[in-house]
Design a protein around this motif. Sequence first.
Motif, mmCIF file in Angstrom:
data_model
loop_
_atom_site.group_PDB
_atom_site.id
_atom_site.type_symbol
_atom_site.label_atom_id
_atom_site.label_comp_id
_atom_site.label_asym_id
_atom_site.label_seq_id
_atom_site.Cartn_x
_atom_site.Cartn_y
_atom_site.Cartn_z
ATOM 1 N N CYS A 1 0.846 -1.178 0.000
ATOM 2 C CA CYS A 1 0.000 0.000 0.000
ATOM 3 C C CYS A 1 0.896 1.247 0.000
ATOM 4 O O CYS A 1 1.941 1.253 0.667
ATOM 5 C CB CYS A 1 -0.878 -0.040 1.249
ATOM 6 N N ALA A 2 0.482 2.265 -0.735
ATOM 7 C CA ALA A 2 1.262 3.502 -0.816
ATOM 8 C C ALA A 2 0.346 4.702 -0.652
ATOM 9 O O ALA A 2 -0.822 4.669 -1.067
ATOM 10 C CB ALA A 2 1.997 3.587 -2.146
ATOM 11 N N ALA A 3 0.882 5.770 -0.096
ATOM 12 C CA ALA A 3 0.129 7.015 0.087
ATOM 13 C C ALA A 3 1.009 8.203 -0.251
ATOM 14 O O ALA A 3 2.201 8.212 0.061
ATOM 15 C CB ALA A 3 -0.360 7.116 1.529
ATOM 16 N N ARG A 4 0.418 9.198 -0.893
ATOM 17 C CA ARG A 4 1.152 10.437 -1.181
ATOM 18 C C ARG A 4 0.149 11.577 -1.181
ATOM 19 O O ARG A 4 -0.907 11.489 -1.837
ATOM 20 C CB ARG A 4 1.888 10.340 -2.512
ATOM 21 N N ILE A 5 0.526 12.636 -0.502
ATOM 22 C CA ILE A 5 -0.414 13.744 -0.335
ATOM 23 C C ILE A 5 -0.636 14.497 -1.639
ATOM 24 O O ILE A 5 0.277 14.652 -2.457
ATOM 25 C CB ILE A 5 0.067 14.684 0.792
ATOM 26 N N TRP A 6 -1.866 14.938 -1.832
ATOM 27 C CA TRP A 6 -2.247 15.778 -2.969
ATOM 28 C C TRP A 6 -1.785 15.176 -4.303
ATOM 29 O O TRP A 6 -1.214 15.875 -5.145
ATOM 30 C CB TRP A 6 -1.690 17.196 -2.824
ATOM 31 N N THR A 7 -2.061 13.897 -4.480
ATOM 32 C CA THR A 7 -1.604 13.209 -5.682
ATOM 33 C C THR A 7 -2.776 12.540 -6.383
ATOM 34 O O THR A 7 -3.572 11.855 -5.756
ATOM 35 C CB THR A 7 -0.541 12.160 -5.332
ATOM 36 N N SER A 8 -2.860 12.743 -7.691
ATOM 37 C CA SER A 8 -3.939 12.136 -8.461
ATOM 38 C C SER A 8 -3.721 10.640 -8.607
ATOM 39 O O SER A 8 -2.621 10.118 -8.373
ATOM 40 C CB SER A 8 -3.993 12.782 -9.848
ATOM 41 N N ALA A 9 -4.766 9.960 -9.028
ATOM 42 C CA ALA A 9 -4.663 8.514 -9.210
ATOM 43 C C ALA A 9 -3.599 8.182 -10.252
ATOM 44 O O ALA A 9 -2.781 7.284 -10.066
ATOM 45 C CB ALA A 9 -6.026 7.948 -9.611
ATOM 46 N N GLN A 10 -3.590 8.904 -11.355
ATOM 47 C CA GLN A 10 -2.628 8.609 -12.407
ATOM 48 C C GLN A 10 -1.205 8.890 -11.948
ATOM 49 O O GLN A 10 -0.279 8.144 -12.266
ATOM 50 C CB GLN A 10 -2.965 9.409 -13.660
ATOM 51 N N ALA A 11 -1.020 9.947 -11.204
ATOM 52 C CA ALA A 11 0.326 10.283 -10.715
ATOM 53 C C ALA A 11 0.819 9.262 -9.698
ATOM 54 O O ALA A 11 2.041 9.053 -9.563
ATOM 55 C CB ALA A 11 0.335 11.679 -10.114
ATOM 56 N N MET A 12 -0.097 8.614 -8.990
ATOM 57 C CA MET A 12 0.312 7.591 -8.029
ATOM 58 C C MET A 12 0.993 6.419 -8.705
ATOM 59 O O MET A 12 1.707 5.650 -8.058
ATOM 60 C CB MET A 12 -0.895 7.090 -7.233
ATOM 61 N N ALA A 13 0.783 6.241 -10.004
ATOM 62 C CA ALA A 13 1.393 5.128 -10.724
ATOM 63 C C ALA A 13 2.911 5.230 -10.774
ATOM 64 O O ALA A 13 3.596 4.232 -11.000
ATOM 65 C CB ALA A 13 0.844 5.058 -12.139
ATOM 66 N N VAL A 14 3.417 6.409 -10.564
ATOM 67 C CA VAL A 14 4.870 6.622 -10.589
ATOM 68 C C VAL A 14 5.381 6.591 -9.159
ATOM 69 O O VAL A 14 4.927 7.348 -8.306
ATOM 70 C CB VAL A 14 5.208 7.976 -11.237
ATOM 71 N N LYS A 15 6.323 5.707 -8.892
ATOM 72 C CA LYS A 15 6.893 5.633 -7.549
ATOM 73 C C LYS A 15 7.592 6.947 -7.218
ATOM 74 O O LYS A 15 8.198 7.577 -8.080
ATOM 75 C CB LYS A 15 7.885 4.465 -7.445
ATOM 76 N N SER A 16 7.495 7.338 -5.974
ATOM 77 C CA SER A 16 8.064 8.605 -5.562
ATOM 78 C C SER A 16 8.743 8.463 -4.207
ATOM 79 O O SER A 16 8.271 7.708 -3.355
ATOM 80 C CB SER A 16 6.954 9.658 -5.466
ATOM 81 N N PRO A 17 9.823 9.187 -3.984
ATOM 82 C CA PRO A 17 10.433 9.173 -2.644
ATOM 83 C C PRO A 17 9.534 9.807 -1.600
ATOM 84 O O PRO A 17 9.805 9.691 -0.405
ATOM 85 C CB PRO A 17 11.721 9.980 -2.833
ATOM 86 N N HIS A 18 8.467 10.469 -2.045
ATOM 87 C CA HIS A 18 7.536 11.097 -1.112
ATOM 88 C C HIS A 18 6.426 10.149 -0.679
ATOM 89 O O HIS A 18 5.563 10.541 0.115
ATOM 90 C CB HIS A 18 6.945 12.359 -1.732
ATOM 91 N N ASN A 19 6.437 8.924 -1.205
ATOM 92 C CA ASN A 19 5.411 7.958 -0.820
ATOM 93 C C ASN A 19 5.644 7.453 0.601
ATOM 94 O O ASN A 19 6.777 7.244 1.023
ATOM 95 C CB ASN A 19 5.444 6.740 -1.745
ATOM 96 N N TYR A 20 4.547 7.239 1.300
ATOM 97 C CA TYR A 20 4.563 6.394 2.477
ATOM 98 C C TYR A 20 4.233 4.976 2.002
ATOM 99 O O TYR A 20 3.409 4.790 1.106
ATOM 100 C CB TYR A 20 3.518 6.848 3.502
ATOM 101 N N TRP A 21 4.861 4.001 2.638
ATOM 102 C CA TRP A 21 4.674 2.605 2.251
ATOM 103 C C TRP A 21 4.314 1.748 3.459
ATOM 104 O O TRP A 21 4.784 1.991 4.574
ATOM 105 C CB TRP A 21 5.963 2.035 1.649
ATOM 106 N N GLY A 22 3.517 0.707 3.178
ATOM 107 C CA GLY A 22 3.307 -0.318 4.184
ATOM 108 C C GLY A 22 4.374 -1.389 4.068
ATOM 109 O O GLY A 22 5.256 -1.325 3.212
ATOM 110 N N GLN A 23 4.257 -2.394 4.936
ATOM 111 C CA GLN A 23 5.242 -3.478 4.958
ATOM 112 C C GLN A 23 4.907 -4.590 3.980
ATOM 113 O O GLN A 23 5.745 -5.455 3.725
ATOM 114 C CB GLN A 23 5.338 -4.046 6.381
ATOM 115 N N GLY A 24 3.692 -4.595 3.469
ATOM 116 C CA GLY A 24 3.332 -5.567 2.452
ATOM 117 C C GLY A 24 2.609 -6.794 2.979
ATOM 118 O O GLY A 24 2.715 -7.147 4.149
ATOM 119 N N THR A 25 1.865 -7.425 2.078
ATOM 120 C CA THR A 25 1.196 -8.686 2.364
ATOM 121 C C THR A 25 1.392 -9.586 1.152
ATOM 122 O O THR A 25 1.321 -9.131 0.006
ATOM 123 C CB THR A 25 -0.295 -8.471 2.683
ATOM 124 N N GLN A 26 1.677 -10.858 1.399
ATOM 125 C CA GLN A 26 2.014 -11.775 0.317
ATOM 126 C C GLN A 26 0.765 -12.383 -0.298
ATOM 127 O O GLN A 26 -0.129 -12.857 0.413
ATOM 128 C CB GLN A 26 2.930 -12.885 0.845
#
Length: 127
Positions: free
Chosen positions: A97-122
Amino acid sequence: QVQLVESGGGLVQAGGSLRLSCTTSGLVPFSSYGMGWFHQAPGKEREFVAAISSTGGTTYYADSVQGRFTISRDNAKNTVSLQMHSLKPEDTAGYYCAARIWTSAQAMAVKSPHNYWGQGTQVTVSS
């Protein structure tokens, strides 16, 4: 402190379904954040899967999951979900899961150093 916690992964046969959830805290307000899901298979880069705008009004999908996966969010519960149908062995990966403030859905497709990330689920899809 920002936390994103994924759940719902598991082992499923090809053609089956799973629903992933991402519970967040510290994203204030949650309704200001674009949210997305990425996956990463062993030895491969983390790749975009799906994203949703801050209001939930716009979604965006990778071509490989279009028509099979649906992303949704509940701004009252600070959660985002990924409903996955018709799963294929190639969907096997860790899902993040990823989160980034004030970011459109399409822009979320690009990874960013400003993303918050979860630890993941397999997610493992057997053939």
